[in-house]
Enzyme design. Structure first.
Site, short mmCIF file in Angstrom:
data_model
loop_
_atom_site.label_atom_id
_atom_site.label_comp_id
_atom_site.label_asym_id
_atom_site.label_seq_id
_atom_site.Cartn_x
_atom_site.Cartn_y
_atom_site.Cartn_z
N ASN A 8 0.87 -1.18 0.00
CA ASN A 8 0.00 0.00 0.00
C ASN A 8 0.91 1.23 0.00
O ASN A 8 1.45 1.60 1.04
CB ASN A 8 -0.90 -0.04 1.26
N TRP A 9 1.06 1.83 -1.18
CA TRP A 9 1.98 2.97 -1.31
C TRP A 9 1.41 4.25 -0.70
O TRP A 9 2.12 5.25 -0.60
CB TRP A 9 2.31 3.22 -2.79
N LYS A 10 0.12 4.24 -0.38
CA LYS A 10 -0.54 5.45 0.16
C LYS A 10 -0.27 6.64 -0.79
O LYS A 10 -0.28 6.44 -2.00
CB LYS A 10 -0.07 5.72 1.59
N HIS A 94 -9.74 1.53 4.60
CA HIS A 94 -8.49 1.73 5.35
C HIS A 94 -8.73 2.72 6.48
O HIS A 94 -9.49 3.69 6.31
CB HIS A 94 -7.38 2.23 4.41
N GLU A 96 -7.07 5.13 7.52
CA GLU A 96 -6.79 6.54 7.17
C GLU A 96 -7.98 7.15 6.44
O GLU A 96 -8.25 8.34 6.57
CB GLU A 96 -5.50 6.62 6.34
N GLU A 166 -5.86 -4.54 10.67
CA GLU A 166 -4.88 -3.46 10.83
C GLU A 166 -5.19 -2.67 12.09
O GLU A 166 -5.99 -1.72 12.06
CB GLU A 166 -4.96 -2.53 9.62
N GLY A 172 1.94 2.77 10.81
CA GLY A 172 2.90 3.86 10.66
C GLY A 172 3.53 4.32 11.97
O GLY A 172 4.16 5.37 12.02
N SER A 212 3.03 -1.51 10.62
CA SER A 212 4.46 -1.49 10.94
C SER A 212 5.17 -2.82 10.70
O SER A 212 6.08 -3.19 11.44
CB SER A 212 4.69 -1.01 12.38
N GLY A 233 2.65 -0.93 4.37
CA GLY A 233 2.66 0.48 4.01
C GLY A 233 4.07 0.98 3.79
O GLY A 233 4.70 0.71 2.75
N GLY A 234 4.62 1.70 4.76
CA GLY A 234 5.93 2.33 4.65
C GLY A 234 7.02 1.45 4.05
O GLY A 234 7.77 1.88 3.16
P1 PGA Z 1 2.47 0.69 7.73
O1 PGA Z 1 1.02 0.81 7.04
O2 PGA Z 1 3.06 -0.62 7.23
O3 PGA Z 1 3.23 1.89 7.23
O4 PGA Z 1 2.26 0.69 9.18
C1 PGA Z 1 0.21 -0.30 6.86
C2 PGA Z 1 -1.09 0.15 6.23
O5 PGA Z 1 -1.59 1.21 6.60
O6 PGA Z 1 -1.65 -0.51 5.35
#
Ligand code: PGA
Length: 250
Positions: A8-10, A94, A96, A166, A172, A212, A233-234
Protein backbone atom coordinates in the site's frame (compact mmCIF):
# COMPACT_ATOMS: atom_id res chain seq x y z
CA UNK A 1 -3.46 -21.37 1.60
CA UNK A 2 -1.09 -19.37 -0.61
CA UNK A 3 -0.09 -16.17 1.19
CA UNK A 4 -0.79 -12.71 -0.15
CA UNK A 5 1.45 -9.69 0.33
CA UNK A 6 -0.04 -6.33 -0.57
CA UNK A 7 1.96 -3.11 -0.97
CA UNK A 8 0.00 0.00 0.00
CA UNK A 9 1.98 2.97 -1.31
CA UNK A 10 -0.54 5.45 0.16
CA UNK A 11 0.19 9.02 -1.09
CA UNK A 12 3.64 8.16 -2.49
CA UNK A 13 5.74 8.82 -4.50
CA UNK A 14 5.12 12.30 -5.84
CA UNK A 15 6.57 11.98 -9.36
CA UNK A 16 5.92 9.66 -12.26
CA UNK A 17 9.65 9.09 -12.58
CA UNK A 18 9.92 7.86 -9.00
CA UNK A 19 6.80 5.72 -9.42
CA UNK A 20 8.26 4.02 -12.49
CA UNK A 21 11.57 3.40 -10.72
CA UNK A 22 9.80 1.92 -7.71
CA UNK A 23 7.58 -0.26 -9.89
CA UNK A 24 10.61 -1.44 -11.86
CA UNK A 25 12.64 -2.33 -8.81
CA UNK A 26 9.70 -4.01 -7.10
CA UNK A 27 8.93 -5.97 -10.26
CA UNK A 28 12.49 -7.23 -10.57
CA UNK A 29 12.50 -8.23 -6.92
CA UNK A 30 9.23 -10.12 -6.83
CA UNK A 31 9.86 -12.01 -10.08
CA UNK A 32 11.26 -14.93 -8.13
CA UNK A 33 8.77 -14.94 -5.27
CA UNK A 34 6.87 -18.21 -5.46
CA UNK A 35 5.55 -18.59 -1.92
CA UNK A 36 3.14 -15.65 -2.10
CA UNK A 37 1.06 -13.64 -4.52
CA UNK A 38 2.18 -10.02 -4.50
CA UNK A 39 -0.17 -7.10 -5.14
CA UNK A 40 0.98 -3.50 -5.56
CA UNK A 41 -1.43 -0.64 -4.82
CA UNK A 42 -0.04 2.69 -6.05
CA UNK A 43 -2.01 5.96 -6.09
CA UNK A 44 -4.64 6.11 -8.88
CA UNK A 45 -2.54 8.28 -11.20
CA UNK A 46 0.33 5.77 -11.25
CA UNK A 47 -1.92 2.80 -12.00
CA UNK A 48 -1.98 3.73 -15.66
CA UNK A 49 1.84 3.67 -15.94
CA UNK A 50 2.21 0.28 -14.24
CA UNK A 51 2.79 -2.91 -16.24
CA UNK A 52 -0.33 -5.05 -16.20
CA UNK A 53 -0.59 -8.67 -15.21
CA UNK A 54 0.86 -10.80 -17.98
CA UNK A 55 3.17 -8.07 -19.17
CA UNK A 56 5.35 -8.08 -16.09
CA UNK A 57 3.74 -10.37 -13.59
CA UNK A 58 2.24 -7.59 -11.52
CA UNK A 59 -1.04 -7.99 -9.76
CA UNK A 60 -2.32 -4.45 -9.42
CA UNK A 61 -4.58 -2.98 -6.81
CA UNK A 62 -6.05 0.44 -6.04
CA UNK A 63 -6.36 2.11 -2.64
CA UNK A 64 -10.00 3.13 -2.82
CA UNK A 65 -12.97 3.43 -5.17
CA UNK A 66 -16.40 5.07 -5.27
CA UNK A 67 -19.70 3.22 -5.15
CA UNK A 68 -21.41 5.04 -8.03
CA UNK A 69 -20.51 3.95 -11.57
CA UNK A 70 -20.36 7.35 -13.27
CA UNK A 71 -21.92 10.79 -13.22
CA UNK A 72 -21.61 14.08 -11.41
CA UNK A 73 -19.27 13.05 -8.58
CA UNK A 74 -16.28 15.36 -8.95
CA UNK A 75 -12.99 13.83 -7.96
CA UNK A 76 -14.18 10.24 -7.61
CA UNK A 77 -12.96 7.05 -9.33
CA UNK A 78 -15.42 4.21 -9.85
CA UNK A 79 -14.91 0.48 -9.43
CA UNK A 80 -15.85 0.07 -13.11
CA UNK A 81 -13.03 2.40 -14.18
CA UNK A 82 -10.56 0.32 -12.17
CA UNK A 83 -11.91 -2.89 -13.67
CA UNK A 84 -11.48 -1.37 -17.14
CA UNK A 85 -7.78 -0.78 -16.32
CA UNK A 86 -7.57 -4.51 -15.45
CA UNK A 87 -6.96 -3.76 -11.80
CA UNK A 88 -7.53 -6.89 -9.68
CA UNK A 89 -7.75 -5.70 -6.08
CA UNK A 90 -8.98 -2.62 -4.24
CA UNK A 91 -8.30 -1.63 -0.63
CA UNK A 92 -11.54 -0.56 1.05
CA UNK A 93 -12.11 1.01 4.46
CA UNK A 94 -8.49 1.73 5.35
CA UNK A 95 -8.33 3.42 8.75
CA UNK A 96 -6.79 6.54 7.17
CA UNK A 97 -9.90 6.85 5.01
CA UNK A 98 -12.14 6.25 8.00
CA UNK A 99 -10.24 8.87 10.00
CA UNK A 100 -9.34 11.65 7.54
CA UNK A 101 -12.26 11.30 5.11
CA UNK A 102 -14.91 10.26 7.62
CA UNK A 103 -15.77 7.07 5.77
CA UNK A 104 -18.55 5.25 7.53
CA UNK A 105 -19.29 1.53 7.67
CA UNK A 106 -22.34 2.18 5.49
CA UNK A 107 -20.21 3.80 2.77
CA UNK A 108 -17.60 1.07 3.05
CA UNK A 109 -20.33 -1.51 2.59
CA UNK A 110 -21.50 0.21 -0.62
CA UNK A 111 -17.92 0.25 -1.92
CA UNK A 112 -17.45 -3.43 -1.12
CA UNK A 113 -20.63 -4.37 -2.97
CA UNK A 114 -19.81 -2.23 -5.99
CA UNK A 115 -16.26 -3.62 -6.17
CA UNK A 116 -17.58 -7.16 -6.11
CA UNK A 117 -20.08 -6.47 -8.88
CA UNK A 118 -17.25 -4.92 -10.95
CA UNK A 119 -15.27 -8.17 -10.43
CA UNK A 120 -12.63 -6.50 -8.26
CA UNK A 121 -11.39 -8.20 -5.12
CA UNK A 122 -11.88 -5.89 -2.14
CA UNK A 123 -9.32 -5.91 0.65
CA UNK A 124 -11.45 -4.83 3.60
CA UNK A 125 -9.45 -3.18 6.40
CA UNK A 126 -10.67 -3.51 9.97
CA UNK A 127 -9.03 -2.80 13.30
CA UNK A 128 -9.35 -1.03 16.62
CA UNK A 129 -7.74 2.21 17.82
CA UNK A 130 -5.48 2.37 20.89
CA UNK A 131 -8.34 3.78 23.01
CA UNK A 132 -10.66 1.00 21.91
CA UNK A 133 -8.06 -1.62 22.80
CA UNK A 134 -7.31 0.04 26.14
CA UNK A 135 -10.98 0.06 27.06
CA UNK A 136 -11.28 -3.60 26.04
CA UNK A 137 -13.55 -2.87 23.08
CA UNK A 138 -11.46 -4.55 20.39
CA UNK A 139 -13.85 -7.47 19.88
CA UNK A 140 -16.87 -5.17 19.82
CA UNK A 141 -15.28 -2.87 17.21
CA UNK A 142 -14.30 -5.73 14.94
CA UNK A 143 -17.70 -7.34 15.22
CA UNK A 144 -19.35 -4.05 14.24
CA UNK A 145 -17.02 -3.50 11.30
CA UNK A 146 -17.36 -7.05 9.96
CA UNK A 147 -21.15 -6.99 10.38
CA UNK A 148 -21.74 -3.55 8.85
CA UNK A 149 -19.06 -3.63 6.15
CA UNK A 150 -20.08 -7.05 4.82
CA UNK A 151 -23.84 -6.54 5.13
CA UNK A 152 -25.60 -8.19 2.18
CA UNK A 153 -22.43 -9.85 0.85
CA UNK A 154 -23.37 -13.35 -0.31
CA UNK A 155 -21.62 -16.57 0.63
CA UNK A 156 -20.42 -17.18 -2.93
CA UNK A 157 -18.90 -13.68 -3.03
CA UNK A 158 -16.73 -14.29 0.03
CA UNK A 159 -14.06 -16.09 -2.01
CA UNK A 160 -13.31 -12.73 -3.62
CA UNK A 161 -12.93 -10.83 -0.34
CA UNK A 162 -9.68 -10.40 1.55
CA UNK A 163 -9.74 -9.05 5.11
CA UNK A 164 -6.84 -7.06 6.54
CA UNK A 165 -6.56 -6.81 10.31
CA UNK A 166 -4.88 -3.46 10.83
CA UNK A 167 -4.80 -2.27 14.42
CA UNK A 168 -4.86 1.52 14.05
CA UNK A 169 -2.27 1.91 16.83
CA UNK A 170 0.23 -0.10 14.78
CA UNK A 171 -0.13 1.73 11.46
CA UNK A 172 2.90 3.86 10.66
CA UNK A 173 3.87 3.97 14.33
CA UNK A 174 6.72 1.48 14.41
CA UNK A 175 4.77 -0.46 17.05
CA UNK A 176 3.73 -3.85 15.67
CA UNK A 177 1.13 -6.14 17.16
CA UNK A 178 2.87 -9.06 18.82
CA UNK A 179 2.49 -12.38 16.99
CA UNK A 180 0.12 -13.46 19.80
CA UNK A 181 -2.01 -10.32 19.51
CA UNK A 182 -2.20 -10.75 15.74
CA UNK A 183 -3.16 -14.40 16.07
CA UNK A 184 -5.85 -13.66 18.64
CA UNK A 185 -7.51 -11.09 16.39
CA UNK A 186 -7.15 -13.16 13.21
CA UNK A 187 -8.80 -16.09 14.98
CA UNK A 188 -11.56 -13.83 16.17
CA UNK A 189 -12.18 -12.40 12.68
CA UNK A 190 -12.26 -15.94 11.27
CA UNK A 191 -14.81 -16.94 13.91
CA UNK A 192 -17.00 -13.97 12.91
CA UNK A 193 -16.81 -15.08 9.26
CA UNK A 194 -17.61 -18.66 10.29
CA UNK A 195 -20.70 -17.53 12.24
CA UNK A 196 -22.00 -15.66 9.21
CA UNK A 197 -20.90 -17.82 6.28
CA UNK A 198 -19.87 -21.21 7.70
CA UNK A 199 -16.54 -22.74 8.65
CA UNK A 200 -15.69 -23.87 5.11
CA UNK A 201 -15.81 -20.27 3.86
CA UNK A 202 -14.00 -18.92 6.94
CA UNK A 203 -11.17 -21.42 6.52
CA UNK A 204 -10.63 -20.24 2.95
CA UNK A 205 -10.78 -16.51 3.68
CA UNK A 206 -7.43 -14.74 3.37
CA UNK A 207 -6.79 -12.59 6.44
CA UNK A 208 -3.77 -10.27 6.28
CA UNK A 209 -1.96 -8.45 9.06
CA UNK A 210 -1.03 -4.79 8.58
CA UNK A 211 0.72 -2.24 10.81
CA UNK A 212 4.46 -1.49 10.94
CA UNK A 213 5.47 -4.75 9.26
CA UNK A 214 9.13 -4.80 8.30
CA UNK A 215 11.82 -7.26 7.31
CA UNK A 216 12.66 -7.92 10.96
CA UNK A 217 9.23 -8.71 12.37
CA UNK A 218 7.41 -10.13 9.31
CA UNK A 219 8.56 -13.74 9.59
CA UNK A 220 7.34 -14.20 13.13
CA UNK A 221 3.96 -12.60 12.43
CA UNK A 222 3.40 -14.50 9.17
CA UNK A 223 4.38 -17.74 10.91
CA UNK A 224 1.22 -17.57 13.04
CA UNK A 225 -1.48 -19.94 11.94
CA UNK A 226 -4.33 -17.90 10.50
CA UNK A 227 -2.12 -15.01 9.37
CA UNK A 228 -2.16 -15.36 5.58
CA UNK A 229 0.21 -12.53 4.65
CA UNK A 230 0.43 -8.79 5.10
CA UNK A 231 -0.66 -5.33 4.02
CA UNK A 232 2.54 -3.32 3.93
CA UNK A 233 2.66 0.48 4.01
CA UNK A 234 5.93 2.33 4.65
CA UNK A 235 8.18 -0.68 4.04
CA UNK A 236 6.69 -1.24 0.57
CA UNK A 237 8.38 1.98 -0.59
CA UNK A 238 11.82 0.44 -0.05
CA UNK A 239 12.20 -2.36 -2.62
CA UNK A 240 14.81 -4.38 -0.66
CA UNK A 241 12.71 -4.19 2.49
CA UNK A 242 9.53 -5.14 0.65
CA UNK A 243 11.23 -8.06 -1.06
CA UNK A 244 12.48 -9.38 2.30
CA UNK A 245 8.92 -9.16 3.65
CA UNK A 246 7.60 -11.09 0.63
CA UNK A 247 10.21 -13.77 1.24
CA UNK A 248 9.05 -14.05 4.87
CA UNK A 249 5.61 -15.29 3.78
CA UNK A 250 4.81 -18.93 4.68
P1 PGA B 1 2.47 0.69 7.73
O1 PGA B 1 1.02 0.81 7.04
O2 PGA B 1 3.06 -0.62 7.23
O3 PGA B 1 3.23 1.89 7.23
O4 PGA B 1 2.26 0.69 9.18
C1 PGA B 1 0.21 -0.30 6.86
C2 PGA B 1 -1.09 0.15 6.23
O5 PGA B 1 -1.59 1.21 6.60
O6 PGA B 1 -1.65 -0.51 5.35
Amino acid sequence: MKNLIVANWKLNPISQKEAKTLLDKTKRGIKNIKNADVVVCPPFVWLAVAPKRGKGGFIMGAQNCFWEEKGAFTGEISALMLADLKINYVIIGHSERRKYFNETDEQINKKIKKSLSAKLKPILCVGETAEERDSNKRAEVLERQITEDLKGVKKEEMKNIVIAYEPVWAIGTGVTASPEQAKEMHDYIRSLIAERYGKDIADKTIILYGGSCNSKNAKEIFAQEGVDGGLIGGASLIPEEFLAICKAAK
